[in-house]
Enzyme design. Structure first.
Site, PDB file in Angstrom:
ATOM      1  N   ASP A  18     -43.264 -51.689  -5.524  1.00 20.92           N
ATOM      2  CA  ASP A  18     -44.143 -50.947  -4.610  1.00 20.92           C
ATOM      3  C   ASP A  18     -44.002 -49.459  -4.907  1.00 20.92           C
ATOM      4  O   ASP A  18     -43.265 -48.734  -4.233  1.00 20.92           O
ATOM      5  CB  ASP A  18     -43.729 -51.256  -3.165  1.00 20.92           C
ATOM      6  CG  ASP A  18     -44.753 -50.760  -2.153  1.00 20.92           C
ATOM      7  OD1 ASP A  18     -45.856 -50.381  -2.573  1.00 20.92           O
ATOM      8  OD2 ASP A  18     -44.438 -50.764  -0.954  1.00 20.92           O
ATOM      9  N   GLU A 100     -56.282 -49.709  -4.753  1.00 18.75           N
ATOM     10  CA  GLU A 100     -56.837 -49.680  -3.394  1.00 18.75           C
ATOM     11  C   GLU A 100     -58.208 -49.005  -3.320  1.00 18.75           C
ATOM     12  O   GLU A 100     -58.457 -47.968  -3.931  1.00 18.75           O
ATOM     13  CB  GLU A 100     -55.856 -48.957  -2.464  1.00 18.75           C
ATOM     14  CG  GLU A 100     -56.200 -49.116  -0.993  1.00 18.75           C
ATOM     15  CD  GLU A 100     -54.956 -49.171  -0.136  1.00 18.75           C
ATOM     16  OE1 GLU A 100     -55.096 -49.052   1.090  1.00 18.75           O
ATOM     17  OE2 GLU A 100     -53.853 -49.357  -0.672  1.00 18.75           O
ATOM     18  N   THR A 160     -54.509 -55.446   2.829  1.00 17.17           N
ATOM     19  CA  THR A 160     -53.362 -54.636   3.206  1.00 17.17           C
ATOM     20  C   THR A 160     -53.489 -54.132   4.644  1.00 17.17           C
ATOM     21  O   THR A 160     -54.464 -54.454   5.330  1.00 17.17           O
ATOM     22  CB  THR A 160     -53.215 -53.471   2.206  1.00 17.17           C
ATOM     23  OG1 THR A 160     -52.009 -52.760   2.470  1.00 17.17           O
ATOM     24  CG2 THR A 160     -54.389 -52.509   2.295  1.00 17.17           C
ATOM     25  N   PHE A 182     -47.163 -55.945   6.679  1.00 14.91           N
ATOM     26  CA  PHE A 182     -46.265 -54.785   6.619  1.00 14.91           C
ATOM     27  C   PHE A 182     -45.069 -54.966   7.544  1.00 14.91           C
ATOM     28  O   PHE A 182     -45.159 -54.717   8.747  1.00 14.91           O
ATOM     29  CB  PHE A 182     -47.042 -53.523   7.008  1.00 14.91           C
ATOM     30  CG  PHE A 182     -47.819 -52.903   5.872  1.00 14.91           C
ATOM     31  CD1 PHE A 182     -48.197 -53.642   4.771  1.00 14.91           C
ATOM     32  CD2 PHE A 182     -48.166 -51.572   5.925  1.00 14.91           C
ATOM     33  CE1 PHE A 182     -48.913 -53.069   3.727  1.00 14.91           C
ATOM     34  CE2 PHE A 182     -48.880 -50.971   4.885  1.00 14.91           C
ATOM     35  CZ  PHE A 182     -49.251 -51.724   3.788  1.00 14.91           C
TER      36      PHE A 182
END
Length: 333
Positions: A18, A100, A160, A182
């Protein structure tokens, strides 16, 4: 010699990096890598990646033409920078990179679809097939509907800013490739809401949320993969050993690498299949109702979109400043 926690984790879970830091990806050699606007903005400010930024700006200026304004050049470069980082990352990893969509499009299905197609086209022009790219989209209802369209076109999506079971079920029913719940941001919310300083890993609200989603998916045979994200400590990671994927920051990857503690598997699809779980069908009315009733999900989704938007604005400003400097250097050269 005993295996470290990272080696043990890789035996039961796909480990993803990440980060937008290419050097960190080279160090840990993950299967996949994810980025987001905040990570790209941070990486773009590192001296070691100035060449990527400069090359993207120079090419954007060339493609935009001599008559293009600085704002037009910056806009074009902005659209391309995440792909530029993605291409560098794909030279290192064997798997997929997540790129993204602009967070400011999170509530616009058509604009999200158009932007995703453009990103895939950029990768294709660079010789990268869509099987190696995951398009990251915020898990709003509009974002999920965009992902449903894209998945039918063979464009794989990673949903996400996902905090609630209603978001997860809607994603699975839309047949998205992967979701990124998350963990750490859920913990942050509960600590602030309850005034608690900490939670044991097994009681961590983020861990419990991902565990619930994982068990739901496996119980009902959904193909959508679960990738836990946004970790605050390695306890959250070890409690999710066995999850399909986990995307982990370089700092926590280092901690895992430096520990030789035993790592029992906590999530297993065979166990999920035997659980008594109620199936929920999600339409827009149900989604909206569940989202409104879930303060944590409502707060964190809005906050996440706002945070990514601010990072994008910062990135645009950074690109404008760098472009002005490059133009000055070209004139004086």
């Amino acid at each position: 010699m005993s295996k470290n926690l990272l080696e043990q984790l890789r035996e039961v879970t796909v480990v993803v990096a990440d980060t937008g830091d290419i050097q960190a990806i080279e160090k840990f050699k993950p299967q996949d890598a994810t980025t987001n606007p905040s990570l790209i903005t941070a990486a773009a400010q590192m001296p070691e990646y100035q060449d990527i930024v400069d090359q993207t700006l120079i090419q954007a200026k060339k493609d935009a033409g001599n008559k293009a304004s600085q704002a037009q050049v910056v806009s074009l470069a902005f659209d391309r920078l995440a792909v530029s980082f993605g291409l560098k990352i794909l030279q290192i990893i064997p798997g997929r990179v997540s790129t993204e969509v602009d967070a400011r499009l999170s509530y616009d299905t058509d604009a999200t679809v158009a932007k995703a197609r453009d990103l895939i086209a950029q990768y294709k022009a660079a010789g990268i097939g869509k099987e190696r790219v995951l398009i990251k989209i915020a898990a709003t209802w509009e974002g999920i509907k965009a992902a449903e369209v894209l998945q039918r076109e063979g464009i794989h999506c990673n949903l996400t800013l996902l905090f609630g079971i209603h978001q997860a079920i809607a994603c699975a029913e839309a047949k998205v490739t992967l979701i990124s719940p998350f963990v750490g941001r859920i913990l942050d919310w509960y600590k602030k809401d309850t005034g608690r300083d900490s939670y044991p890993p097994s009681e961590d609200p983020g861990v419990l949320s991902v565990t619930r989603i994982y068990n739901y998916y496996k119980k009902f045979g959904y193909k959508t993969e679960v990738m836990g994200a946004s970790f605050r400590n390695i306890g959250e990671i070890t409690e999710l050993a066995g999850c399909d994927l986990l995307t982990i920051s370089p700092g926590l990857l280092t901690e895992l690498q430096n520990s030789t503690a035993a790592l029992p598997r906590k999530l297993d699809a065979n166990n999920s299949a035997t659980m008594s779980i109620e199936k929920i069908t999600i339409d827009k009315a149900t989604f909206d109702q569940m989202h409104a009733a879930d303060r944590m999900s409502s707060d964190k989704l809005a906050e996440g979109i706002d945070g990514f938007t601010k990072a994008l604005i910062t990135l645009e400003q950074l690109l404008a400043t760098r472009l002005a400097r490059l133009e000055t250097e070209m004139v004086t050269a």
